[in-house]
Design a protein around this motif. Structure first.
Motif, PDB file in Angstrom:
ATOM      1  N   ILE A 158      10.922  22.023  47.435  1.00 19.51           N
ATOM      2  CA  ILE A 158      11.470  23.039  46.534  1.00 19.51           C
ATOM      3  C   ILE A 158      11.371  24.426  47.153  1.00 19.51           C
ATOM      4  CG2 ILE A 158      11.320  24.095  44.241  1.00 19.51           C
ATOM      5  CD1 ILE A 158      12.264  21.188  44.250  1.00 19.51           C
ATOM      6  N   GLY A 159      10.215  24.774  47.675  1.00 20.15           N
ATOM      7  CA  GLY A 159      10.023  26.088  48.273  1.00 20.15           C
ATOM      8  C   GLY A 159      10.497  26.135  49.710  1.00 20.15           C
ATOM      9  N   GLY A 165       4.994  16.582  56.593  1.00 22.18           N
ATOM     10  CA  GLY A 165       5.106  17.082  55.230  1.00 22.18           C
ATOM     11  C   GLY A 165       5.143  15.945  54.233  1.00 22.18           C
ATOM     12  N   CYS A 166       5.598  16.238  53.051  1.00 21.03           N
ATOM     13  CA  CYS A 166       5.687  15.239  51.982  1.00 21.03           C
ATOM     14  C   CYS A 166       6.618  14.102  52.402  1.00 21.03           C
ATOM     15  CB  CYS A 166       6.209  15.919  50.713  1.00 21.03           C
ATOM     16  SG  CYS A 166       6.478  14.806  49.332  1.00 21.03           S
ATOM     17  N   ASN A 167       6.041  12.904  52.573  1.00 19.33           N
ATOM     18  CA  ASN A 167       6.804  11.722  52.996  1.00 19.33           C
ATOM     19  C   ASN A 167       7.571  11.967  54.301  1.00 19.33           C
ATOM     20  OD1 ASN A 167       6.105   9.943  50.819  1.00 19.33           O
ATOM     21  ND2 ASN A 167       7.490  11.108  49.497  1.00 19.33           N
TER      22      ASN A 167
END
Length: 299
Positions: free
Chosen positions: A112-113, A122-124
């Motif tokens: 999102i950011g 990072g995320c996944n």
């Protein structure tokens, strides 16, 4: 065991570096074929720039493109591979090392950011897909570097079943004509046919990873691949949108049985510098580089 895990980290980091700096054999061969066969002056100039870029990447040992993408791994993991439980951690450490050493550009930001993680983790991310291979002790690693530009045309959609194969063709042609120029053609095009948007998208990515010139084993699908290549080449956007004889390096299709009430189709594109690679790592940690044999180098 610690030293062996570090060796596996080094192997995967070197593999990522190779994919960033050198085109796979199939893409390299096809790009040179298109360059040799081009007649239009603007297009010939663009190909000369591409081939000079490849030469400089080799000489300077730097990535072909500054956008080294988001790293996506597709693993065929033998159930007897001794490091099966540690693969996620090993791959993440390898990517951090490659980011610093190669270097790979840090591309990963928050979903999102806009905060950049600084190390391509990072995320996944990196994306890792596992396929278990019973009674095998080998690990086959396929890597794709999904750059920003070549990811822009990516689409996946569920068609009404009565739209038939003509609906699939319309979807593909409209997507490439409207968005293909953003992806730095000539393009490698992967198409997935399935039931839903998700499975069709994944199949299109796997199609992209198949070597150019290797047709689908299904005769009807192979004919469709050839038809798509001929038709997409006729639109004349390549190379780099300056016009030319060919707009695609190749078109590959992967498919799965679908529900009779749906017709899913997904599309993934790779740019002229489609950065992909494949290697197999044996249980003794000897590795074979399958996608870049012309380099005659060990990983």
């Amino acid at each position: 065991m610690i030293n062996e895990k570090q060796k596996l980290i080094d192997i995967i980091a070197d593999f990522a570096e190779t994919v960033a700096i050198y085109l796979s054999d199939d893409v390299y061969k096809k790009l040179n074929e298109l360059a040799d066969g081009e007649k239009q002056e603007n297009a010939k100039t663009m190909y000369e720039c591409m081939l000079k870029d490849l030469k400089l990447a080799d000489e300077l040992h730097r990535p072909i493109c500054q956008d080294t993408g988001v790293l996506q791994f597709f693993l065929d993991v033998g159930t007897k591979f001794p490091y099966i439980n540690d693969l996620k951690d090993i791959i993440e450490k390898a990517i951090v090392k490659a980011t610093e050493k190669t270097p790979l550009r840090p591309n990963i930001v928050d979903p999102i950011g806009e905060h950049n993680t600084g190390n391509n983790i990072g995320c996944n991310t990196p994306y890792i897909e596992y396929n278990l291979v019973p009674d095998s002790s080998d690990l086959t690693v396929k890597l794709y570097m999904a750059g920003g530009g070549c990811s822009l045309p990516g689409r996946s959609k569920v068609l009404m079943p009565l739209e038939g194969i003509e609906g699939v063709k319309k979807f593909v042609y409209e997507t490439i004509t409207e968005w293909g120029v953003n992806a730095c053609p000539p393009l490698t095009v992967g198409i997935g046919l399935g039931t839903c948007a998700a499975t069709s998208a994944v199949l299109s990515k796997k199609a992209l990873l198949r070597p150019i010139g290797i047709r689908n084993e299904n005769e009807d699908i192979a004919k469709l691949e050839e038809e798509f290549e001929n038709e997409l080449n006729s639109i004349g956007i390549a190379p780099l949108g300056f016009g030319g004889t060919n707009s695609v390096l190749g078109v590959n299709i992967e498919c799965a049985g679908r529900h009779p009430a749906t017709r899913g189709v997904g599309l993934t594109t790779g740019c002229w510098a489609t950065r992909k690679g494949e290697m197999v790592i044996h249980s003794d940690l000897n590795a074979e580089l399958l996608s870049h044999k012309r380099l005659k180098r060990k990983i």
